[in-house]
Write a protein that holds these residues in place. Sequence first.
Motif, PDB file in Angstrom:
ATOM      1  N   GLY A 260       0.661  -1.183   0.220  1.00 50.77           N
ATOM      2  CA  GLY A 260      -0.153   0.103  -0.127  1.00 50.77           C
ATOM      3  C   GLY A 260       0.185   1.470  -0.245  1.00 50.77           C
ATOM      4  O   GLY A 260      -0.017   2.469  -0.065  1.00 50.77           O
ATOM      5  N   ASP A 261       1.973   1.321  -0.503  1.00 50.22           N
ATOM      6  CA  ASP A 261       3.122   2.308  -0.321  1.00 50.22           C
ATOM      7  C   ASP A 261       3.031   3.076  -1.662  1.00 50.22           C
ATOM      8  O   ASP A 261       3.715   4.439  -1.734  1.00 50.22           O
ATOM      9  CB  ASP A 261       4.451   1.898  -0.080  1.00 50.22           C
ATOM     10  CG  ASP A 261       5.592   1.439  -1.471  1.00 50.22           C
ATOM     11  OD1 ASP A 261       3.910   0.859  -2.282  1.00 50.22           O
ATOM     12  OD2 ASP A 261       6.359   1.242  -1.736  1.00 50.22           O
ATOM     13  N   VAL A 262       1.992   2.913  -2.469  1.00 45.68           N
ATOM     14  CA  VAL A 262       2.045   2.812  -4.066  1.00 45.68           C
ATOM     15  C   VAL A 262       3.283   3.931  -3.935  1.00 45.68           C
ATOM     16  O   VAL A 262       2.956   4.735  -5.254  1.00 45.68           O
ATOM     17  CB  VAL A 262       1.499   4.262  -3.874  1.00 45.68           C
ATOM     18  CG1 VAL A 262      -0.776   4.525  -4.165  1.00 45.68           C
ATOM     19  CG2 VAL A 262       0.571   5.609  -2.580  1.00 45.68           C
ATOM     20  N   GLY A 263       4.067   2.832  -4.587  1.00 47.32           N
ATOM     21  CA  GLY A 263       5.652   2.848  -5.006  1.00 47.32           C
ATOM     22  C   GLY A 263       6.092   4.208  -4.169  1.00 47.32           C
ATOM     23  O   GLY A 263       7.686   4.464  -5.451  1.00 47.32           O
ATOM     24  N   THR A 264       6.453   4.158  -3.481  1.00 44.53           N
ATOM     25  CA  THR A 264       6.415   5.525  -2.154  1.00 44.53           C
ATOM     26  C   THR A 264       7.985   4.746  -1.901  1.00 44.53           C
ATOM     27  O   THR A 264       8.969   6.021  -1.748  1.00 44.53           O
ATOM     28  CB  THR A 264       6.216   6.161  -1.393  1.00 44.53           C
ATOM     29  OG1 THR A 264       5.965   5.354  -0.384  1.00 44.53           O
ATOM     30  CG2 THR A 264       5.352   7.274  -2.529  1.00 44.53           C
ATOM     31  N   MET A 265       8.460   3.805  -1.491  1.00 46.79           N
ATOM     32  CA  MET A 265       9.107   3.496  -0.560  1.00 46.79           C
ATOM     33  C   MET A 265      10.527   1.521  -1.184  1.00 46.79           C
ATOM     34  O   MET A 265      11.526   2.307  -0.701  1.00 46.79           O
ATOM     35  CB  MET A 265       9.007   2.423   0.671  1.00 46.79           C
ATOM     36  CG  MET A 265       7.882   3.455   1.429  1.00 46.79           C
ATOM     37  SD  MET A 265       8.181   4.443   1.956  1.00 46.79           S
ATOM     38  CE  MET A 265       9.462   3.430   3.601  1.00 46.79           C
ATOM     39  N   GLY A 266       9.957   1.851  -2.822  1.00 44.85           N
ATOM     40  CA  GLY A 266      10.855   0.886  -3.348  1.00 44.85           C
ATOM     41  C   GLY A 266      10.338   0.253  -4.524  1.00 44.85           C
ATOM     42  O   GLY A 266       9.176   0.541  -4.314  1.00 44.85           O
ATOM     43  N   ILE A 267      10.815  -0.309  -5.799  1.00 52.90           N
ATOM     44  CA  ILE A 267      10.264  -0.944  -6.307  1.00 52.90           C
ATOM     45  C   ILE A 267      10.710  -2.508  -6.653  1.00 52.90           C
ATOM     46  O   ILE A 267      11.452  -3.301  -6.532  1.00 52.90           O
ATOM     47  CB  ILE A 267      11.201  -0.429  -7.765  1.00 52.90           C
ATOM     48  CG1 ILE A 267      11.755   0.564  -7.510  1.00 52.90           C
ATOM     49  CG2 ILE A 267      10.791  -1.141  -9.191  1.00 52.90           C
ATOM     50  CD1 ILE A 267      12.615   1.436  -8.344  1.00 52.90           C
ATOM     51  N   LYS A 268       8.892  -2.414  -6.751  1.00 54.93           N
ATOM     52  CA  LYS A 268       8.827  -4.338  -5.931  1.00 54.93           C
ATOM     53  C   LYS A 268       9.370  -4.994  -7.545  1.00 54.93           C
ATOM     54  O   LYS A 268       8.789  -4.618  -8.406  1.00 54.93           O
ATOM     55  CB  LYS A 268       7.706  -4.909  -6.124  1.00 54.93           C
ATOM     56  CG  LYS A 268       6.732  -3.740  -4.668  1.00 54.93           C
ATOM     57  CD  LYS A 268       5.525  -4.249  -4.529  1.00 54.93           C
ATOM     58  CE  LYS A 268       4.898  -3.291  -3.539  1.00 54.93           C
ATOM     59  NZ  LYS A 268       4.838  -2.132  -3.365  1.00 54.93           N
TER      60      LYS A 268
END
Length: 508
Positions: free
Chosen positions: A209-217
Amino acid sequence: MSTLDKAYKEIEGIIGSKYITEKDFMKAAYSRNVDPAFPDRWADMIVRPVSSEEVSAIVKIANKFKIPMVPRGGGADLVGGSVTQGGILLDLTRMNNILQINEENFYCEVEAGITWGALISNLHEKGLTTGVLGPGSGFSATIGGGLSNSTAGFGSTKYGVVPDICLGVEVVLPNPQGSIIRTGAATNKYAEPFCRYGVAPDFTGLFMGDVGTMGIKTKVFLKLFPVTPFKAQRYYILNKNDYNKVYELLRRLRTEVRDGLHDVLVVPLITMQLLASMVENKPIKRPRLKGPIFSILVEAMDERILDVYLEQVANIMKEDAREFEMQEVDLDATLSRDWKFNLKYAYNYFNKYISVAPPKISCTTCHKVPISAIPEVAEKSAQFDLKYRSEFPVGSISLFATVIFLLPNGNCVIVGGFNADNIDEQREASMKMWHKKLRLQVRYGGVHYWLGEAISQSIVEADAYTPDFIQFFKNMKKTVDPNFLLSPNKFHMYNYDDDMASHIIKED
Ligand SMILES: Cc1cc2nc3c(=O)[nH]c(=O)nc-3n(C[C@H](O)[C@H](O)[C@H](O)COP(=O)(O)OP(=O)(O)OC[C@H]3O[C@@H](n4cnc5c(N)ncnc54)[C@H](O)[C@@H]3O)c2cc1C
């Protein structure tokens, strides 16, 4: 040579000229999600890496030249999440391989850019499923997008939201080293990714649920379940339009049918009336609709158990509702007794609820509330729409809920929002009203899931976060993203020195 040109050349050297572009027609193609309230936004370059190592190399270059990045899966976002004004748009859809389906131990390992459609159809051939089948947009939306948006979808009443089936991820951190880490059991380099907890703190949650702010999965480990062979669907229509009754019935269904419930949807009266009015093949004699419709899908491993579940449902509903058939309003609808599950159904059933009057700007406000709060939030929402009617774009329809979706325990999703004409003149008013309505929901305790830009910013504007939380959030982000490059703007975070509290809007 400009900084951007230098970065372009270096990235091109890593991934090859076929998978990087700065051509205008490509920037235009990537300039929107399904969220026309936003203006189109053009990235400086679009890159399409194929491996975690390539993502890591791109991240290192982005850090070297201080270029912002936004990850993108299927781009089916509704709230401005996977586009960027300038910077690098990281399209992850080439990372679409199934790496392992472990039938013995019920988990799978996939690349984050695979679509739900591709994964689920493959699993179904083997008699397996992820339980929740991703969003209504799942034929094109990706697993990485589902985790980043805490997606709810088909199967969520029983299996929860997408992060609930996640056993861990492989993530490229946006730091200058482009570090590649794994979470869950896979943190132990000797272990298979078969469970989530027990090796280290649950860092998986940092990326959900980080909407792509903490890392690139880049890779994802998911739970698998055997496909449940028996499923049945029934509709009931309530005798009156009463949200207290809706709550009571949801509670009884949750208490008395429990595991048998696969999906429970409540279609509010107004939605049903709108849908009925749009039907092509209407019966000559139509029923007077008096209350919401309950769509109840039950599943069981044994047909006898399925019959028990159906009997329990009928008992619960009998006093306040009668059995209903969609054929009463639409002659082309399937009778519930003839209904059979197929994957097309799982991804199509939702479309009619997402925007009841297309083609329009759809300002979705889907959020979760405890089921006991449904009557109160329905009232608050109606009062808000009345009070601010003149501020909505002309001709816009605002609905408290186009559908209510039961989640595990006493938790439900209110799918709703408002629409406007898809024209420039209505965009600004829509955006303003959208944030205002989202702030109302945050303040009555609503919890959203896809946050993108519109919703993450509205949460900050509503003053939901304590100062300590804001500091913690910034500290965590700074640890993984010291140069502040990944997904700027979301959560009204523009750099680490900015005072997020300055975006609070008190007057609503
Ligand atoms: C018709 C329709 C029906 C929908 N139904 C539902 C529904 O039932 N439930 C629901 O929850 N949503 C629904 N949505 C919204 C949306 O499609 C989903 O939230 C979906 O999960 C997004 O996946 P995506 O791959 O398209 O992600 P994108 O739109 O590409 O990205 C979504 C967000 O995740 C980030 N992101 C994407 N991939 C990665 C990655 N690998 N690593 C890090 N960050 C990443 C992006 O930066 C962005 O913030 C619907 C949308 C439409 C148009």
